[in-house]
Design an enzyme around this catalytic site. Structure first.
Site, PDB file in Angstrom:
ATOM      1  N   ASP A 198       0.839  -1.191   0.000  1.00 20.35           N
ATOM      2  CA  ASP A 198       0.000   0.000   0.000  1.00 20.35           C
ATOM      3  C   ASP A 198       0.879   1.247   0.000  1.00 20.35           C
ATOM      4  OD1 ASP A 198      -2.313   1.820   0.687  1.00 20.35           O
ATOM      5  OD2 ASP A 198      -3.327  -0.093   0.940  1.00 20.35           O
ATOM      6  N   HIS A 224      -3.795   5.973   3.278  1.00 19.33           N
ATOM      7  CA  HIS A 224      -4.487   4.774   2.808  1.00 19.33           C
ATOM      8  C   HIS A 224      -3.858   3.506   3.392  1.00 19.33           C
ATOM      9  CE1 HIS A 224      -5.886   1.785  -0.207  1.00 19.33           C
ATOM     10  NE2 HIS A 224      -6.877   2.618  -0.458  1.00 19.33           N
ATOM     11  N   SER A 231     -11.109  -0.884  -1.160  1.00 22.14           N
ATOM     12  CA  SER A 231      -9.839  -0.869  -0.424  1.00 22.14           C
ATOM     13  C   SER A 231     -10.051  -1.179   1.042  1.00 22.14           C
ATOM     14  CB  SER A 231      -9.173   0.503  -0.544  1.00 22.14           C
ATOM     15  OG  SER A 231      -8.523   0.672  -1.768  1.00 22.14           O
TER      16      SER A 231
END
Length: 613
Positions: free
Chosen positions: A137, A216, A549
């Site tokens: 990520d 994220h 996600s």
């Protein structure tokens, strides 16, 4: 007679016969990054390593970015198209494909999945203790309480990974919870070189290290395996105890995505290669292509990396993408990947638009600033002017004389929702109503807007626009209702969730299943505010995000629990256990519905059903 390769003259003939491979770089051809798959069994014994073979026979050493020797054999390198085309004809080369840019697919969910303290899978697996989850990520913000190692045992002896140092990241940032961290940037840097189309990373807002500048990666890692954290919330929303699906599982962060510039295939494959060698048990990757476009498996870096990982007993889960509700919009379709769509949970953050005619319209919001306190403000819809950019509230599209001191109706469109609010704020607006279009339907997600904002579904958005058109002095206000638990029906398939059928292998169902992916609270970076906008200076330990996600790491965490409870289970056995126990009913004990249409969902929407633990 001596074998051909043992004769010096014959060996020289072999090497010189491929010299054109090293000299076809015409000066007028641009350099690009290519990934080259090699038949490893073809390596002549004269070369001590594959790297020596690659740099002698295929390209110069300075051109090579990554070598791959675990999930597959080969290398990535900067080459001219002519050089790449010649390489593809070499008898030892299986495939040559250009490096592409991929994109990210952006506290109550464990309980909603049925996980309970001291019983069930949490108890049977000791909360996933000693299972290692590798997260590919944007990196990680290691200081978050979600990554505390208090009361965790020793790092598993099989772990072979490292804590790679870099900007604002030292070996001390790893512990018995975050046991490894690496970053991969060579593919990105090659693409942003003097002849590349990608802008180099902005080192004033990004870190050349595993540290997460985007948020994220921190969010997905803590969703999968964050520790129990008391007093968690996002500016008061979703207050309670935050925890990941496998709270005792160990984490390894592999930073392959860079703020504002995406994730490159060559770096993703290097991270897969490293994660497998390091000794992870589960790989979680919330990355993929957009627009529902999927490359053939043999040219898809995530499929290639996942195949090499799965063949070594490692479970791989990935996000289905956010291009729903269009059919055939799911990505990451390889049969050996568990492809995860998104559904809602039974928690929501309601807001209400009150029109001047007394109508009350229900929506959602995570706005946490000063409320409007019931005061009515003039209401305007710039779309009445017929200017598309104005109706979408694009940058510099709003006339301050039209919107100053008013609540502005903006069409959702495809640009960032929170950015529209910033456009309204800059133009002097006091609030925003964000109206879905037909393509978004009634699907709503909360956002931590910078101005008072309420998101509405398509039907109620049309009601607002009709009111503005039919009234000489339209007015409205927005009321914020906080956090509500016990929403029914739930789960509902999120309107944005990638849908089947499988565009590459129609007879294999994709997505495999869905998991919580709407309004999920998890840890956040200190580098940006909850909107992710550069102008958002707020700091928050947790943030609430939506997307497949967010769904993917729920399945990664559940896989860690199953692996801990059943160490002998293969990735296929874990996947089978999840799919054959998935639930297709909501909390009203009725068939699950589709948020986009309100109709009963199909296997092309929810796969086998929603993941249950």
């Amino acid at each position: 007679m001596a074998p051909f390769l043992s004769h010096p003259i014959s060996l020289l003939f072999l090497l010189f016969s491929f010299l054109p491979l090293l000299s076809l770089s015409a000066v007028d051809q641009p350099y690009k990054t290519y990934i080259v798959r090699i038949d490893s069994q073809s390596k002549p014994s004269i070369f001590p390593t594959h790297y020596h073979w690659y740099t002698t026979e295929f390209t110069d050493a300075p051109q090579i970015l990554h070598t791959y020797d675990t999930v597959f054999h080969g290398f990535s390198a900067t080459l001219t198209p002519g050089h790449a085309a010649t390489l593809s004809q070499h008898p030892s080369v299986l495939a040559v494909f250009e490096d592409q840019r991929q994109q990210l697919h952006t506290t109550r969910s464990p309980q909603f999945l049925g996980l309970r303290n001291q019983r069930g899978l949490w108890s049977d697996s000791d909360y996933g203790s000693d299972v290692i989850i590798g997260v590919l990520d944007t990196g990680i913000w290691p200081e978050r309480r979600s990554f505390s190692d208090v009361n965790l045992g020793a790092i598993p002896a099989r772990w072979k990974g490292i804590c790679e140092v870099g900007e604002r990241f030292s070996a001390r940032n790893c512990n018995k919870k975050l046991i490894g961290a690496r970053f991969f940037i060579k593919g990105h840097e090659a693409a942003s070189g003097s002849m590349g189309p990608i802008t180099p990373i902005n080192e004033t807002v990004e870190f050349k290290s595993p540290r997460d500048a985007d948020g994220h990666g921190t969010h997905t890692a803590s969703t999968a395996a964050g520790r129990h954290v008391f007093g968690a919330s996002m500016e008061g929303y979703a207050a309670g105890i935050a925890k990941g699906v496998a709270p005792k599982a160990r984490l390894a962060a592999y930073k392959v995505c860079w703020k504002n510039s995406g994730c490159f295939d060559s770096d993703i494959l290097a991270a897969f290669d490293a994660a497998v060698k390091d000794g992870v048990d589960v790989i979680s990757i919330s990355i993929g292509g957009g627009d529902g476009i999927s490359a053939p498996y043999y040219l898809d870096p995530i499929a290639i990396g996942a195949y090499g990982a799965a063949s070594r007993g490692i479970f791989v889960s990935s996000s289905a993408g956010n291009d729903g509700p269009n059919i055939m919009s799911a990505t990451n379709l390889a049969p050996w990947i568990v492809t995860v769509g998104a559904g809602t949970i039974d928690r929501n953050f309601p807001a209400e638009v009150v029109l001047g005619n007394g109508k009350r319209l229900s929506g959602v919001s995570l706005y946490a600033g000063l409320p409007l306190s019931g005061k009515m403000y003039p209401l305007v819809y710039p779309g009445k002017s017929g200017v598309l950019s104005a109706s979408l509230c694009m940058e510099n599209s709003l006339d301050p004389n039209m919107v100053k001191g008013k609540i502005v109706v903006c069409d959702r469109g495809s640009s960032a929702r929170v950015a529209k609010g910033l456009v309204v704020k800059k133009a002097g607006g006091v609030g925003m109503i964000l109206a879905n279009g037909v393509s978004n339907g009634e699907g709503l997600v909360g956002d931590a807007h910078l101005i008072p904002t309420c998101a509405l579904g398509s039907d109620e958005g049309d009601t607002v626009k009709a009111y503005v058109s039919s009234t000489s002095n339209p007015a409205a206000t927005i009321a914020f209702k906080g956090t509500v638990i016990g929403i029914k029906p739930a789960p509902v398939v999120a309107s944005f969730s990638g849908r089947g059928p499988n565009g590459l292998t129609p007879e294999i169902l994709k997505p495999d299943l869905i998991a919580p992916g709407v309004n999920i609270l998890a840890a956040w970076t200190d580098n940006v505010g909850p909107t992710g906008l550069d102008s958002d200076t707020r700091k928050t330990e947790f943030n609430i995000l939506s997307g497949t996600s967010m769904a993917c790491p729920h399945v990664s965490g559940a896989a860690a629990l199953l692996k801990s409870a059943h160490p002998d289970w293969s990735p296929a056995a874990i996947r089978s256990a999840m799919m054959t126990t998935a639930n297709t009913f909501n909390n009203l004990n009725q068939p699950m519905t589709d948020e986009a249409t309100g109709n009963v969902s199909s296997p092309y929407d929810l796969g086998a059903g929603t993941s249950q633990s």
